[in-house]
Design an enzyme around this catalytic site. Sequence first.
Site, PDB file in Angstrom:
ATOM      1  N   ARG A  14      -2.329 -24.015  23.040  1.00 18.73           N
ATOM      2  CA  ARG A  14      -1.704 -22.693  23.106  1.00 18.73           C
ATOM      3  C   ARG A  14      -2.208 -21.912  24.322  1.00 18.73           C
ATOM      4  NH1 ARG A  14       1.712 -21.657  19.348  1.00 18.73           N
ATOM      5  NH2 ARG A  14       1.736 -23.002  17.510  1.00 18.73           N
ATOM      6  N   ASP A  15      -1.266 -21.215  24.969  1.00 20.84           N
ATOM      7  CA  ASP A  15      -1.618 -20.387  26.116  1.00 20.84           C
ATOM      8  C   ASP A  15      -2.497 -19.220  25.646  1.00 20.84           C
ATOM      9  OD1 ASP A  15      -0.124 -19.947  29.150  1.00 20.84           O
ATOM     10  OD2 ASP A  15      -1.308 -18.290  28.322  1.00 20.84           O
ATOM     11  N   ILE A  16      -3.513 -18.898  26.428  1.00 23.11           N
ATOM     12  CA  ILE A  16      -4.454 -17.843  26.043  1.00 23.11           C
ATOM     13  C   ILE A  16      -3.811 -16.460  26.145  1.00 23.11           C
ATOM     14  CG2 ILE A  16      -5.509 -17.355  28.298  1.00 23.11           C
ATOM     15  CD1 ILE A  16      -8.266 -17.680  26.850  1.00 23.11           C
ATOM     16  N   ASN A  27       5.437 -23.804  37.043  1.00 25.91           N
ATOM     17  CA  ASN A  27       5.244 -23.133  38.322  1.00 25.91           C
ATOM     18  C   ASN A  27       4.488 -24.049  39.278  1.00 25.91           C
ATOM     19  OD1 ASN A  27       6.400 -20.585  37.534  1.00 25.91           O
ATOM     20  ND2 ASN A  27       4.584 -20.241  36.283  1.00 25.91           N
ATOM     21  N   GLU A  38      -0.886 -20.245  38.855  1.00 22.59           N
ATOM     22  CA  GLU A  38      -2.247 -19.727  38.668  1.00 22.59           C
ATOM     23  C   GLU A  38      -3.268 -20.861  38.553  1.00 22.59           C
ATOM     24  OE1 GLU A  38      -2.538 -17.195  35.167  1.00 22.59           O
ATOM     25  OE2 GLU A  38      -4.675 -17.630  34.990  1.00 22.59           O
ATOM     26  N   VAL A  39      -2.913 -21.882  37.805  1.00 21.46           N
ATOM     27  CA  VAL A  39      -3.867 -22.970  37.552  1.00 21.46           C
ATOM     28  C   VAL A  39      -3.378 -24.240  38.256  1.00 21.46           C
ATOM     29  CG1 VAL A  39      -5.016 -24.356  35.790  1.00 21.46           C
ATOM     30  CG2 VAL A  39      -4.439 -21.960  35.303  1.00 21.46           C
ATOM     31  N   HIS A  54       1.155 -28.312  34.629  1.00 24.00           N
ATOM     32  CA  HIS A  54       1.372 -27.948  33.230  1.00 24.00           C
ATOM     33  C   HIS A  54       2.811 -27.519  33.021  1.00 24.00           C
ATOM     34  CE1 HIS A  54      -0.194 -24.475  35.464  1.00 24.00           C
ATOM     35  NE2 HIS A  54       0.582 -23.707  34.712  1.00 24.00           N
ATOM     36  N   HIS A  62       5.095 -25.170  30.621  1.00 25.30           N
ATOM     37  CA  HIS A  62       5.108 -24.112  29.609  1.00 25.30           C
ATOM     38  C   HIS A  62       6.250 -24.398  28.632  1.00 25.30           C
ATOM     39  CE1 HIS A  62       2.664 -21.045  31.919  1.00 25.30           C
ATOM     40  NE2 HIS A  62       3.074 -21.793  32.931  1.00 25.30           N
TER      41      HIS A  62
HETATM   42  P1  5GP Z   1       0.764 -20.761  35.750  1.00 24.22           P
HETATM   43  O1  5GP Z   1       0.909 -19.379  36.299  1.00 24.22           O
HETATM   44  O2  5GP Z   1      -0.230 -21.568  36.531  1.00 24.22           O
HETATM   45  O3  5GP Z   1       2.084 -21.456  35.568  1.00 24.22           O
HETATM   46  O4  5GP Z   1       0.248 -20.593  34.268  1.00 24.22           O
HETATM   47  C1  5GP Z   1      -1.083 -20.716  33.897  1.00 24.22           C
HETATM   48  C2  5GP Z   1      -1.165 -20.340  32.445  1.00 24.22           C
HETATM   49  O5  5GP Z   1      -2.437 -20.709  31.975  1.00 24.22           O
HETATM   50  C3  5GP Z   1      -1.001 -18.845  32.175  1.00 24.22           C
HETATM   51  O6  5GP Z   1       0.087 -18.636  31.277  1.00 24.22           O
HETATM   52  C4  5GP Z   1      -2.336 -18.431  31.552  1.00 24.22           C
HETATM   53  O7  5GP Z   1      -2.202 -17.497  30.520  1.00 24.22           O
HETATM   54  C5  5GP Z   1      -2.884 -19.758  31.054  1.00 24.22           C
HETATM   55  N1  5GP Z   1      -4.343 -19.840  31.033  1.00 24.22           N
HETATM   56  C6  5GP Z   1      -5.185 -19.472  32.025  1.00 24.22           C
HETATM   57  N2  5GP Z   1      -6.450 -19.709  31.665  1.00 24.22           N
HETATM   58  C7  5GP Z   1      -6.404 -20.231  30.413  1.00 24.22           C
HETATM   59  C8  5GP Z   1      -7.403 -20.680  29.501  1.00 24.22           C
HETATM   60  O8  5GP Z   1      -8.599 -20.636  29.764  1.00 24.22           O
HETATM   61  N3  5GP Z   1      -6.975 -21.165  28.302  1.00 24.22           N
HETATM   62  C9  5GP Z   1      -5.642 -21.225  27.977  1.00 24.22           C
HETATM   63  N4  5GP Z   1      -5.339 -21.733  26.786  1.00 24.22           N
HETATM   64  N5  5GP Z   1      -4.681 -20.816  28.823  1.00 24.22           N
HETATM   65  C10 5GP Z   1      -5.057 -20.324  30.022  1.00 24.22           C
END
Ligand code: 5GP
Length: 126
Positions: free
Chosen positions: A34-36, A97, A105-106, A110, A112
């Site tokens: 689950r997303d945080i 993304n 962001e990460v 991944h 979603h």
């Molecule tokens: P991006 O912007 O890279 O597509 O999405 C990264 C997602 O990772 C974001 O929705 C953010 O809330 C989630 N996220 C970031 N850090 C963590 C974490 O430590 N644990 C979890 N479960 N989700 C995270």
Amino acid sequence: MAYDYDDQNIFAMILRGDIPNDTVMETEHTLAFRDIRPQAPEHVLVIPKGAYVTHDDFALNASDAEIVDFTRVAGKICALLGVQPGEGGAGYRTLSNAGDDAIQEVPHYHLHILAGRNLGPMLKHD
Ligand code: 5GP
């Protein structure tokens, strides 16, 4: 140009067990959790266990076994959440993304999976 993988990214830490996560499903090649910061009542992230940065990196460089496993897990999550339109569910959105323009962001690939409310138009324009 190949991708450099930063093994200090937060999902790499989750895969190593350095930080906790709310796991929904785990297989040999894939983890779903689950997303945080959920942006819908259901917000699950599906990640490969391998070191891939973006969808194109994964799609072009992962093994067939990894890709099949990842794709099946994503489908099973939709079934688990009960959101499959073909099974009477209300639907869902998958997105990934990649890079600066998508504000990734990460830097670990991944997918979603968002569901549980009307998700509105795909993109909001300024
Ligand atoms: P991006 O912007 O890279 O597509 O999405 C990264 C997602 O990772 C974001 O929705 C953010 O809330 C989630 N996220 C970031 N850090 C963590 C974490 O430590 N644990 C979890 N479960 N989700 C995270």
